[in-house]
Each structure stands twice: as C-alpha cells, then as structure tokens.
Design a protein around this motif. Sequence first.
Motif, PDB file in Angstrom:
ATOM      1  N   TYR A  29       0.810  -1.222   0.000  1.00  0.00           N
ATOM      2  CA  TYR A  29       0.000   0.000   0.000  1.00  0.00           C
ATOM      3  C   TYR A  29       0.844   1.272   0.000  1.00  0.00           C
ATOM      4  CZ  TYR A  29      -3.118   3.686   1.576  1.00  0.00           C
ATOM      5  OH  TYR A  29      -3.797   4.863   1.684  1.00  0.00           O
ATOM      6  N   ASP A  30       1.881   1.346   0.827  1.00  0.00           N
ATOM      7  CA  ASP A  30       2.642   2.585   0.979  1.00  0.00           C
ATOM      8  C   ASP A  30       3.193   3.022  -0.372  1.00  0.00           C
ATOM      9  OD1 ASP A  30       2.174   2.340   3.660  1.00  0.00           O
ATOM     10  OD2 ASP A  30       4.136   1.444   4.101  1.00  0.00           O
ATOM     11  N   ASN A  31       2.913   4.299  -0.749  1.00  0.00           N
ATOM     12  CA  ASN A  31       3.379   4.850  -2.025  1.00  0.00           C
ATOM     13  C   ASN A  31       2.938   4.025  -3.220  1.00  0.00           C
ATOM     14  OD1 ASN A  31       4.768   7.038  -0.824  1.00  0.00           O
ATOM     15  ND2 ASN A  31       6.458   5.676  -0.332  1.00  0.00           N
ATOM     16  N   ALA A  32       1.869   3.261  -3.039  1.00  0.00           N
ATOM     17  CA  ALA A  32       1.172   2.574  -4.126  1.00  0.00           C
ATOM     18  C   ALA A  32       1.869   1.341  -4.655  1.00  0.00           C
ATOM     19  CB  ALA A  32       0.887   3.540  -5.291  1.00  0.00           C
ATOM     20  N   GLY A  33       3.078   1.024  -4.235  1.00  0.00           N
ATOM     21  CA  GLY A  33       3.786  -0.131  -4.755  1.00  0.00           C
ATOM     22  C   GLY A  33       4.366   0.161  -6.126  1.00  0.00           C
ATOM     23  N   THR A  34       5.596   0.672  -6.188  1.00  0.00           N
ATOM     24  CA  THR A  34       6.198   1.162  -7.431  1.00  0.00           C
ATOM     25  C   THR A  34       7.453   0.370  -7.756  1.00  0.00           C
ATOM     26  OG1 THR A  34       5.375   3.385  -6.927  1.00  0.00           O
ATOM     27  CG2 THR A  34       7.077   3.205  -8.611  1.00  0.00           C
ATOM     28  N   GLY A  35       7.547  -0.102  -9.011  1.00  0.00           N
ATOM     29  CA  GLY A  35       8.753  -0.799  -9.437  1.00  0.00           C
ATOM     30  C   GLY A  35       9.965   0.115  -9.406  1.00  0.00           C
ATOM     31  N   ILE A  36       9.889   1.250 -10.132  1.00  0.00           N
ATOM     32  CA  ILE A  36      10.984   2.222 -10.157  1.00  0.00           C
ATOM     33  C   ILE A  36      10.393   3.600  -9.902  1.00  0.00           C
ATOM     34  CG2 ILE A  36      12.828   3.261 -11.519  1.00  0.00           C
ATOM     35  CD1 ILE A  36      12.915   0.693 -13.173  1.00  0.00           C
ATOM     36  N   ALA A  37      10.803   4.240  -8.807  1.00  0.00           N
ATOM     37  CA  ALA A  37      10.365   5.588  -8.470  1.00  0.00           C
ATOM     38  C   ALA A  37      11.522   6.544  -8.695  1.00  0.00           C
ATOM     39  CB  ALA A  37       9.894   5.649  -7.011  1.00  0.00           C
ATOM     40  N   ILE A  38      11.271   7.630  -9.436  1.00  0.00           N
ATOM     41  CA  ILE A  38      12.321   8.578  -9.808  1.00  0.00           C
ATOM     42  C   ILE A  38      11.918   9.965  -9.327  1.00  0.00           C
ATOM     43  CG2 ILE A  38      13.642   9.574 -11.718  1.00  0.00           C
ATOM     44  CD1 ILE A  38      12.605   7.049 -13.358  1.00  0.00           C
ATOM     45  N   GLU A  39      12.802  10.586  -8.565  1.00  0.00           N
ATOM     46  CA  GLU A  39      12.531  11.929  -8.036  1.00  0.00           C
ATOM     47  C   GLU A  39      13.765  12.792  -8.257  1.00  0.00           C
ATOM     48  OE1 GLU A  39      10.424  14.990  -6.188  1.00  0.00           O
ATOM     49  OE2 GLU A  39       9.657  12.955  -6.432  1.00  0.00           O
ATOM     50  N   ALA A  40      13.554  13.979  -8.828  1.00  0.00           N
ATOM     51  CA  ALA A  40      14.659  14.919  -9.033  1.00  0.00           C
ATOM     52  C   ALA A  40      14.242  16.285  -8.533  1.00  0.00           C
ATOM     53  CB  ALA A  40      15.056  14.977 -10.502  1.00  0.00           C
ATOM     54  N   THR A  41      15.166  16.988  -7.908  1.00  0.00           N
ATOM     55  CA  THR A  41      14.876  18.284  -7.315  1.00  0.00           C
ATOM     56  C   THR A  41      14.760  19.359  -8.384  1.00  0.00           C
ATOM     57  OG1 THR A  41      16.116  17.619  -5.355  1.00  0.00           O
ATOM     58  CG2 THR A  41      15.684  19.974  -5.631  1.00  0.00           C
ATOM     59  N   LYS A  42      13.786  20.229  -8.249  1.00  0.00           N
ATOM     60  CA  LYS A  42      13.649  21.361  -9.160  1.00  0.00           C
ATOM     61  C   LYS A  42      14.855  22.278  -9.047  1.00  0.00           C
ATOM     62  CE  LYS A  42       8.577  21.639  -8.993  1.00  0.00           C
ATOM     63  NZ  LYS A  42       7.426  22.518  -8.627  1.00  0.00           N
TER      64      LYS A  42
END
Length: 219
Positions: A29-42
């Motif tokens: 459930y937490d964060n929807a269950g993601t294979g690859i999560a990518i986050e980059a700062t503005k």
Amino acid sequence: TFHHINNAVYINNSNVDVFHNIFEDIQRYDNAGTGIAIEATKGIPSMNVNIGDMDVWNLKKSNSFTRCRIGIHAHHNTNLTVGYNTFTDIRNTLGTFDAGITETAIQVNNLNQNSIRINDNTFSNFETGVKVGTYNNCQVQIINNTFNSTVLAPLNEAAHGVLVNNPFTNSPQPLPLSIADNYFHHCRNGVHLNVCDFADVDNNIITFYDADITGPNAN
C-alpha cells in the motif's frame, strides 16, 4: 529480481541505467507499490534515466514488470527513456480499494524542459498504460509500443492506453508531443488527450470491438 516490496528501485537526483531486472508483485500500500520511483529536485541540472535499451548487437537490455501497481513513476526534472520492456498485469491484485491511486505502467508528471521517450515496450493487462501529467516545454515521444489489455474497468474509470493530461508550455514554439506507430487492442480508450493543442497522433493502429464492452452503459 525484486519481489513483494514497496518501492523496488528509488532513484533520487541520480543518472542511472536500469537493465535486466525483474519486478514482481510490487503491491504494498505505501506509495502505491512502485517498481521504479524517480525523483529529481527542481532547479538542478536534469537527471538522465534510461530504463531498458537495445545494444549495438540488437540485443535487448530489457526489464519486466509483473503485477506492479505502478511500474515506473518519474517526478520532476528528469530526462527519461523507457524502451524494450514488458509490463504485465499492472493493476491492484490485492482486492483492496485505495482512493487517489490509479494503477499505471509508466507515469511521468511535473517535468520542466525535459525529454521523455517511451518506445518499443509491450503492455498487457493494465488499467492505464502510459500517463503523462502536467509538464512544461518538454519533448514527449510515445512510439512503437504495443498495448493489449483485457482489463475492462467501468466506463467512468481508467483503462487508457495513453493518457496525456493538462500539459502546458511557456515557449512560443512548443515542443511536440508525438504518439506514433503504436498498436492498441482491447483498451477502453486508446489515446486520451486533455488540453493538448500541439499533439501529433500519427499512424497508430487501434482495434476495439463492441463485444469488449459489458454492463448497463454499454452500446
């Protein structure tokens, strides 16, 4: 192999190639269950992330995503290439309902002056194949993919092959959105564009049959 975990690969402000991996049953459930999560700062230089590719000997360096709630999610300031991967049963298999979560194979949103290329992937049995949210002055190419889904959500729910929702641009000459040479079969909506005035939808094959629709609102 990544199996039965929350986020299998989390990429934060990094340049990364992701090849030859298996993602299975990413359903928590937490964060929807993601294979690859990518986050980059503005505000920092754009990151480059390549997920799947073809080498100089025409051998695929692919990844497979099976029974993930979200296959790939990219958010902010990322140049993203996704090619030659397979996505199968991209949906909630837990039997629970979670408001605000749409099970999606590839989801990108809130990008700024980035390039997104999604090519030569195979999507089977999904609620939404590719979803592109708000972005600013980006070049988006969704090319030569195969979307084949027998998942029939209710008419007021997901079931999109490609969904592009509310892009915007500050450029007097907007970069193109290209959706071309894809094959869509059994999708409730093949291509759904919302507030797009610079899109090129070209040479796609979309097959759909009345017999695929069931329920009181079918016609």
